[in-house]
Design an enzyme around this catalytic site. Structure first.
Site, PDB file in Angstrom:
ATOM      1  N   HIS A 125       0.826  -1.210   0.000  1.00 52.53           N
ATOM      2  CA  HIS A 125       0.000   0.000   0.000  1.00 52.53           C
ATOM      3  C   HIS A 125       0.863   1.266   0.000  1.00 52.53           C
ATOM      4  O   HIS A 125       0.463   2.289  -0.555  1.00 52.53           O
ATOM      5  CB  HIS A 125      -1.007  -0.041   1.153  1.00 52.53           C
ATOM      6  CG  HIS A 125      -2.133  -0.990   0.867  1.00 52.53           C
ATOM      7  ND1 HIS A 125      -2.064  -2.334   1.149  1.00 52.53           N
ATOM      8  CD2 HIS A 125      -3.313  -0.800   0.234  1.00 52.53           C
ATOM      9  CE1 HIS A 125      -3.165  -2.924   0.724  1.00 52.53           C
ATOM     10  NE2 HIS A 125      -3.937  -2.014   0.162  1.00 52.53           N
ATOM     11  N   HIS A 182       5.543 -14.381   6.404  1.00 47.67           N
ATOM     12  CA  HIS A 182       6.032 -13.327   7.292  1.00 47.67           C
ATOM     13  C   HIS A 182       5.003 -13.004   8.358  1.00 47.67           C
ATOM     14  O   HIS A 182       5.284 -13.015   9.541  1.00 47.67           O
ATOM     15  CB  HIS A 182       6.399 -12.067   6.506  1.00 47.67           C
ATOM     16  CG  HIS A 182       7.144 -11.095   7.346  1.00 47.67           C
ATOM     17  ND1 HIS A 182       6.517 -10.221   8.208  1.00 47.67           N
ATOM     18  CD2 HIS A 182       8.476 -10.898   7.509  1.00 47.67           C
ATOM     19  CE1 HIS A 182       7.437  -9.520   8.855  1.00 47.67           C
ATOM     20  NE2 HIS A 182       8.630  -9.911   8.446  1.00 47.67           N
ATOM     21  N   GLU A 212       5.371 -13.410  12.398  1.00 52.06           N
ATOM     22  CA  GLU A 212       4.998 -12.253  13.207  1.00 52.06           C
ATOM     23  C   GLU A 212       3.514 -12.123  13.507  1.00 52.06           C
ATOM     24  O   GLU A 212       3.110 -11.161  14.140  1.00 52.06           O
ATOM     25  CB  GLU A 212       5.515 -10.983  12.511  1.00 52.06           C
ATOM     26  CG  GLU A 212       7.037 -10.983  12.542  1.00 52.06           C
ATOM     27  CD  GLU A 212       7.683  -9.675  12.135  1.00 52.06           C
ATOM     28  OE1 GLU A 212       6.960  -8.715  11.843  1.00 52.06           O
ATOM     29  OE2 GLU A 212       8.927  -9.648  12.115  1.00 52.06           O
ATOM     30  N   HIS A 244      14.879 -14.266   8.020  1.00 52.25           N
ATOM     31  CA  HIS A 244      13.814 -15.024   8.700  1.00 52.25           C
ATOM     32  C   HIS A 244      13.951 -16.522   8.403  1.00 52.25           C
ATOM     33  O   HIS A 244      13.813 -17.348   9.298  1.00 52.25           O
ATOM     34  CB  HIS A 244      12.438 -14.549   8.251  1.00 52.25           C
ATOM     35  CG  HIS A 244      12.023 -13.243   8.873  1.00 52.25           C
ATOM     36  ND1 HIS A 244      12.032 -13.024  10.225  1.00 52.25           N
ATOM     37  CD2 HIS A 244      11.544 -12.102   8.317  1.00 52.25           C
ATOM     38  CE1 HIS A 244      11.598 -11.785  10.484  1.00 52.25           C
ATOM     39  NE2 HIS A 244      11.302 -11.205   9.344  1.00 52.25           N
TER      40      HIS A 244
HETATM   41 CO    CO Z   1      10.436  -9.317   9.285  1.00 54.50          CO
END
Ligand code: CO
Length: 298
Positions: A125, A182, A212, A244
């Site tokens: 966005h 993620h 997350e 990650h």
């Molecule tokens: Co991250």
């Protein structure tokens, strides 16, 4: 003899045609001088600080270049943290706004921006807002279109489920696949649940957990046990197998997913292949780019 009204009409028409013929070359020259359209592509990845993970992004760029011969393809990273981190190592990656400003200065008049993000969350966005702010500025880029992330429409999610499964190596019996997304507090987090549903239609032993947000690894551990699975393959649901994937997912620390699963008695294998390095999945991003380029003509 023609009546006077018709005669006036014909004379006026001839005069108008003559004027048009005389003006034509001048008009054409004017249009040319105005600005010959110059088309470009900007790919925007979240970015990665790990040199061993950059290959997935480079490969997406090479595929974009192959899909549009002669059209310059630029790259930007949307993560400021990543940009700052690699700048300390002497690697310069531009922010999307900076990359677009540079392209404007180079005379690009039309740019298709393609998000290399997995879901249409905050990073995406922000790209839209940047594109809208910079489109049509004086002496700037006249038209900027933005291609959707991998998991945007229901069709995207179906296609992604198929591409992800077909690009996974065969698993042993009793082995489940856990994909690390993620995760975000942005409403786009719902894309993971939608993808999970499509994956389950084809393979009930494939699960998505996120670093997350929800679902988390604990939710998936319950599901793995319920299905009596004893082995787990871990793979990133991200364009690159970056920090990650290598640390939070496959790392040796006690709180990595691999360690937590091993502690629960699962046999664990990690597959460090980013989605951008899986050709069937990369193709979907390139299809989105093709739509963004098409939209430049609309
Ligand atoms: Co991250």
């Amino acid at each position: 003899m023609r009546p006077p009204v018709a005669s006036v009409f014909w004379r006026a028409l001839c005069a108008a045609l003559l004027a048009l013929c005389l003006a034509q070359p001048a008009l054409a020259a004017e249009a040319k001088k105005g600005a010959a359209p110059k088309r470009g592509i900007l790919l925007v990845a979240f970015g990665t600080s790990l040199p061993e993970a950059v290959g997935a992004i480079d490969s997406l760029k090479a595929q974009a270049e192959a899909a549009f011969p002669g059209v310059p393809v630029r790259m930007a990273y949307s993560s400021r943290i990543i940009r700052d981190k690699i700048a300390g190592e002497g690697i310069v990656r531009r922010a999307p706004a900076q990359a677009l400003a540079d392209m404007a200065a180079e005379g690009f008049t039309e740019v298709a921006v393609q998000s290399l993000h997995a879901i249409p969350g905050k990073e995406f966005h922000d790209i839209i807002a940047t594109a809208r702010a910079l489109e049509g500025m004086p002496k700037g880029i006249k038209k900027i279109t933005v291609g959707l992330p991998l998991l945007s429409t229901p069709e995207d999610i179906k296609a992604a489920a198929e591409a992800i499964l077909q690009s996974q190596p065969k698993r042993a019996k009793g082995e489940g696949l856990v994909l690390m997304g993620h995760g975000t507090e942005h409403p786009a987090n719902a894309a993971y649940a939608a993808l999970q549903l499509e994956l389950w239609k084809k393979d009930p032993a494939v699960f998505i957990a996120t670093v997350e947000d929800n679902p988390g690894l604990d939710d998936v551990i319950l599901a793995l046990k319920r299905q009596g699975l004893r082995g787990v393959v871990l793979a990133p649901l991200m364009s690159v197998a970056g920090d990650h994937a290598r640390n939070d997912m496959a790392g040796g620390e006690d709180d990595s997913w691999a360690s937590r699963l091993k502690a629960k008695g699962f046999a664990v294998r990690a597959d460090l292949t980013g989605l951008g390095s899986r050709p069937a999945v990369a193709k979907l991003w390139i299809e989105h780019l093709k739509r963004a380029v098409q939209a430049l003509d609309e």
